[in-house]
Design a protein around this motif. Structure first.
Motif, PDB file in Angstrom:
ATOM      1  N   LEU A 217       1.127   2.218 -10.416  1.00 11.87           N
ATOM      2  CA  LEU A 217       0.503   1.352  -9.412  1.00 11.87           C
ATOM      3  C   LEU A 217       1.048  -0.064  -9.502  1.00 11.87           C
ATOM      4  CD1 LEU A 217      -3.222   2.528  -9.539  1.00 11.87           C
ATOM      5  CD2 LEU A 217      -1.605   2.847  -7.670  1.00 11.87           C
ATOM      6  N   ALA A 218       1.163  -0.574 -10.724  1.00 16.51           N
ATOM      7  CA  ALA A 218       1.687  -1.925 -10.894  1.00 16.51           C
ATOM      8  C   ALA A 218       3.129  -2.017 -10.413  1.00 16.51           C
ATOM      9  CB  ALA A 218       1.584  -2.338 -12.368  1.00 16.51           C
ATOM     10  N   ALA A 219       3.930  -1.015 -10.796  1.00 16.58           N
ATOM     11  CA  ALA A 219       5.325  -1.017 -10.346  1.00 16.58           C
ATOM     12  C   ALA A 219       5.414  -0.886  -8.829  1.00 16.58           C
ATOM     13  CB  ALA A 219       6.087   0.124 -11.023  1.00 16.58           C
TER      14      ALA A 219
ATOM     15  N   LEU B 222       0.828  -1.205   0.000  1.00 20.87           N
ATOM     16  CA  LEU B 222       0.000   0.000   0.000  1.00 20.87           C
ATOM     17  C   LEU B 222       0.868   1.263   0.000  1.00 20.87           C
ATOM     18  CD1 LEU B 222      -2.814  -1.024   2.521  1.00 20.87           C
ATOM     19  CD2 LEU B 222      -2.987  -0.849   0.033  1.00 20.87           C
ATOM     20  N   ALA B 223       1.941   1.236   0.782  1.00 22.93           N
ATOM     21  CA  ALA B 223       2.817   2.405   0.832  1.00 22.93           C
ATOM     22  C   ALA B 223       3.477   2.642  -0.523  1.00 22.93           C
ATOM     23  CB  ALA B 223       3.878   2.225   1.914  1.00 22.93           C
ATOM     24  N   ALA B 224       3.955   1.562  -1.157  1.00 24.21           N
ATOM     25  CA  ALA B 224       4.602   1.718  -2.464  1.00 24.21           C
ATOM     26  C   ALA B 224       3.614   2.226  -3.509  1.00 24.21           C
ATOM     27  CB  ALA B 224       5.205   0.383  -2.896  1.00 24.21           C
ATOM     28  N   CYS B 225       2.383   1.685  -3.493  1.00 27.21           N
ATOM     29  CA  CYS B 225       1.360   2.165  -4.431  1.00 27.21           C
ATOM     30  C   CYS B 225       1.029   3.632  -4.176  1.00 27.21           C
ATOM     31  CB  CYS B 225       0.103   1.313  -4.313  1.00 27.21           C
ATOM     32  SG  CYS B 225       0.294  -0.387  -4.915  1.00 27.21           S
ATOM     33  N   ALA B 226       0.923   3.990  -2.909  1.00 25.01           N
ATOM     34  CA  ALA B 226       0.626   5.388  -2.585  1.00 25.01           C
ATOM     35  C   ALA B 226       1.741   6.306  -3.075  1.00 25.01           C
ATOM     36  CB  ALA B 226       0.437   5.539  -1.077  1.00 25.01           C
ATOM     37  N   VAL B 227       2.982   5.863  -2.897  1.00 28.99           N
ATOM     38  CA  VAL B 227       4.110   6.670  -3.368  1.00 28.99           C
ATOM     39  C   VAL B 227       4.058   6.818  -4.890  1.00 28.99           C
ATOM     40  CG1 VAL B 227       6.623   6.706  -3.621  1.00 28.99           C
ATOM     41  CG2 VAL B 227       5.603   6.138  -1.423  1.00 28.99           C
ATOM     42  N   ALA B 228       3.718   5.702  -5.585  1.00 26.89           N
ATOM     43  CA  ALA B 228       3.638   5.763  -7.052  1.00 26.89           C
ATOM     44  C   ALA B 228       2.545   6.729  -7.493  1.00 26.89           C
ATOM     45  CB  ALA B 228       3.391   4.369  -7.610  1.00 26.89           C
ATOM     46  N   VAL B 229       1.362   6.632  -6.867  1.00 26.00           N
ATOM     47  CA  VAL B 229       0.250   7.517  -7.236  1.00 26.00           C
ATOM     48  C   VAL B 229       0.606   8.979  -6.959  1.00 26.00           C
ATOM     49  CG1 VAL B 229      -2.123   8.146  -6.675  1.00 26.00           C
ATOM     50  CG2 VAL B 229      -1.506   5.747  -6.917  1.00 26.00           C
ATOM     51  N   VAL B 230       1.165   9.229  -5.776  1.00 25.95           N
ATOM     52  CA  VAL B 230       1.529  10.600  -5.428  1.00 25.95           C
ATOM     53  C   VAL B 230       2.582  11.137  -6.393  1.00 25.95           C
ATOM     54  CG1 VAL B 230       2.638  12.034  -3.666  1.00 25.95           C
ATOM     55  CG2 VAL B 230       0.901  10.379  -3.005  1.00 25.95           C
ATOM     56  N   SER B 231       3.539  10.267  -6.762  1.00 26.42           N
ATOM     57  CA  SER B 231       4.583  10.707  -7.696  1.00 26.42           C
ATOM     58  C   SER B 231       3.982  11.110  -9.042  1.00 26.42           C
ATOM     59  CB  SER B 231       5.609   9.593  -7.893  1.00 26.42           C
ATOM     60  OG  SER B 231       6.225   9.253  -6.676  1.00 26.42           O
ATOM     61  N   VAL B 232       3.053  10.264  -9.557  1.00 28.79           N
ATOM     62  CA  VAL B 232       2.434  10.577 -10.846  1.00 28.79           C
ATOM     63  C   VAL B 232       1.617  11.862 -10.751  1.00 28.79           C
ATOM     64  CG1 VAL B 232       0.776   9.774 -12.567  1.00 28.79           C
ATOM     65  CG2 VAL B 232       2.427   8.176 -11.595  1.00 28.79           C
TER      66      VAL B 232
END
Length: 466
Positions: free
Chosen positions: A167-169, A20-30
């Motif tokens: 998100l996938a990454a 969840l943290a990694a997905c959140a970081v990816a979404v926030v980055s995008v």
């Protein structure tokens, strides 16, 4: 006993939280990238549109410059129609007057004054790019193009693919990172469960990161310490069993001899004395075991009072004088001051002194000294027992107050006791709010220094409570 496995909801696991943290970081980055990139893209498109419009205005100005003074011509009409096909409106200014309404007065005034214009203004109810070129004789040309719109929608239509890829990454990276992070924790949990089940040979693999390595080292040290402690406990139980069996065997042997009439009348008194001595030895051993077991109990009896350690040393020297003389041991006292005030339990501190003297007499050869000393110091009232026996090594000093440690080292080498005396003395001193230290004596043997509170500082009263 099988380890209890506690199941947690998926969201409570470290793996799920890492994903969840990694997905959140990816979404926030995008999203952050979009928030930064879109305004830059909008400004870039507007700048490009303005530059293109300015170039067209320059071309139109060169073409129309010689014709603006002679009225509207077919060339002008063709140029205006061509520009309209590109969604560009052209306004011609002759002698300070635009050929048709719609231009802001500020733009007309600026071009008429001989200055060029490049700005974004509301034209016809919508924001437009306005580029004007001034010509001689208060003439000029102004081109108006709608400001680019819908860039946000275009970006949002484009961004969903990078967002899904992020998100996938993020999910993939989260799973890999979580597995790498969780593995040492799971290894530690498995090792802890095996330790709880009694397996002391278990060891946790040491692997990075540093925190996981420290956890592995701590658990491995704990397993080693437990194995050592349990080994000492087994040795201690064996030694205590031996100590208990020895007087019991003697008592039983003499009792059977008396019952069978083997002991003559003249030997009955000696047999009784032997049985009594062995019973007293057994009683001391059992009392020590009970005292050790109760040391940490909240109801362990302590009666603190103001006492004089110098008087206690003199009483102990008088009580032990006969036994020391019989063993050929030279007992002396060192009392720099006639009174050494202390605040402690007189019975318990005397028990400590008796235990230390008992240990000393057991191994002292004839002619060796034993010294009882007491004095006052800034740290408290000090009581010391020194002897001229074989002493202790530096390694011995490190484990001197552990139950059965010295017995295990010296059994068969020199005379040893039950292994309880020093452990009991250390426990009693701690309960009395004091400290005890083992070292090397100036007389060549062992030194045991006890420090207890003075009447002005009695910090251990709370320690007698739960």
């Amino acid at each position: 006993m099988l380890p209890i496995v506690r199941r947690r909801p998926l969201g409570h696991t470290l793996t799920a939280r890492a994903v969840l943290a990694a997905c959140a970081v990816a979404v926030v980055s995008v999203l952050v990238t979009a928030l930064i990139a879109v305004p830059i893209a909008v400004r870039g498109v507007e700048r490009q549109a303005r530059d293109s419009l300015d170039q067209q205005a320059q071309v139109a100005a060169k073409l129309l410059r010689p014709r603006l003074g002679s009225g509207r011509t077919g060339d002008e009409e063709r140029l205006i129609r061509q520009l309209r096909t590109e969604e560009i409106e052209a306004y011609l200014i002759r002698a300070g007057q635009p050929d048709r309404p719609g231009l802001p007065p500020q733009v007309v005034a600026r071009v008429t004054a001989g200055r060029n214009v490049s700005a974004v203004r509301p034209i016809g109810g919508r924001m437009s790019i306005v580029v004007g070129h001034a010509l001689p004789d208060r003439n000029g040309i102004v081109l108006v193009s709608p400001r680019p719109t819908g860039l946000w929608r275009q970006v949002l239509r484009i961004i969903w693919l990078p967002l899904l890829a992020g998100l996938a990454a993020g999910a993939g990276a989260g799973v890999l990172i979580a597995r790498r992070m969780v593995r040492p924790i799971r290894n530690a949990a498995t090792a802890a469960a095996r330790l709880r089940a009694g397996d002391r040979r278990v060891r946790v693999p040491v692997e990075p990161p540093q925190e996981a390595a420290e956890l592995a080292y701590a658990l491995n040290d704990l397993a080693a310490a437990l194995a050592t402690s349990e080994g000492r406990q087994r040795e201690f139980l064996l030694s205590v069993s031996h100590e208990l069996r020895t007087p019991l065997t003697a008592i039983r042997g003499y009792a059977e001899a008396l019952a069978d009439g083997v002991v003559a009348a003249e030997g009955a008194q000696r047999a009784g004395q032997t049985m009594l001595a062995e019973a007293e030895h057994l009683d001391r051993l059992v009392s020590d075991l009970l005292a050790l077991a109760r040391l940490e109990a909240a109801d362990f009896p302590l009666v603190p009072a103001r006492i004089d350690l110098a008087a206690l040393v003199r009483d102990a020297a008088e009580a032990w004088g006969g036994r020391c003389a019989a063993a050929g041991v030279l007992l002396r006292t060192e009392l720099p001051a006639p009174e050494v005030p202390a605040f402690t339990d007189p019975g318990r501190i005397r028990q400590v002194v008796d235990g230390l003297l008992e240990n000393a007499l057991r191994i002292l050869p004839a002619g060796a000294p034993v010294v009882l000393a007491a004095w006052s110091s800034p740290a408290g009232a000090v009581l010391e027992v020194r002897d001229g026996g074989p002493g202790l090594t530096d390694d011995d000093l490190a484990v001197a107050f552990e139950r059965g440690a010295l017995r295990q080292r010296y059994e068969g080498v020199r005379k040893v006791g039950s292994g309880l005396g020093l452990a009991l003395a250390a426990g009693l001193v701690r309960r009395l709010g004091g400290t005890i230290e083992a070292g090397h004596a100036a007389e060549g043997g062992a030194r045991f220094t006890v420090t207890v509170p003075t009447p002005s500082v009695s910090p251990y009263e709370p320690r007698t409570q739960a």
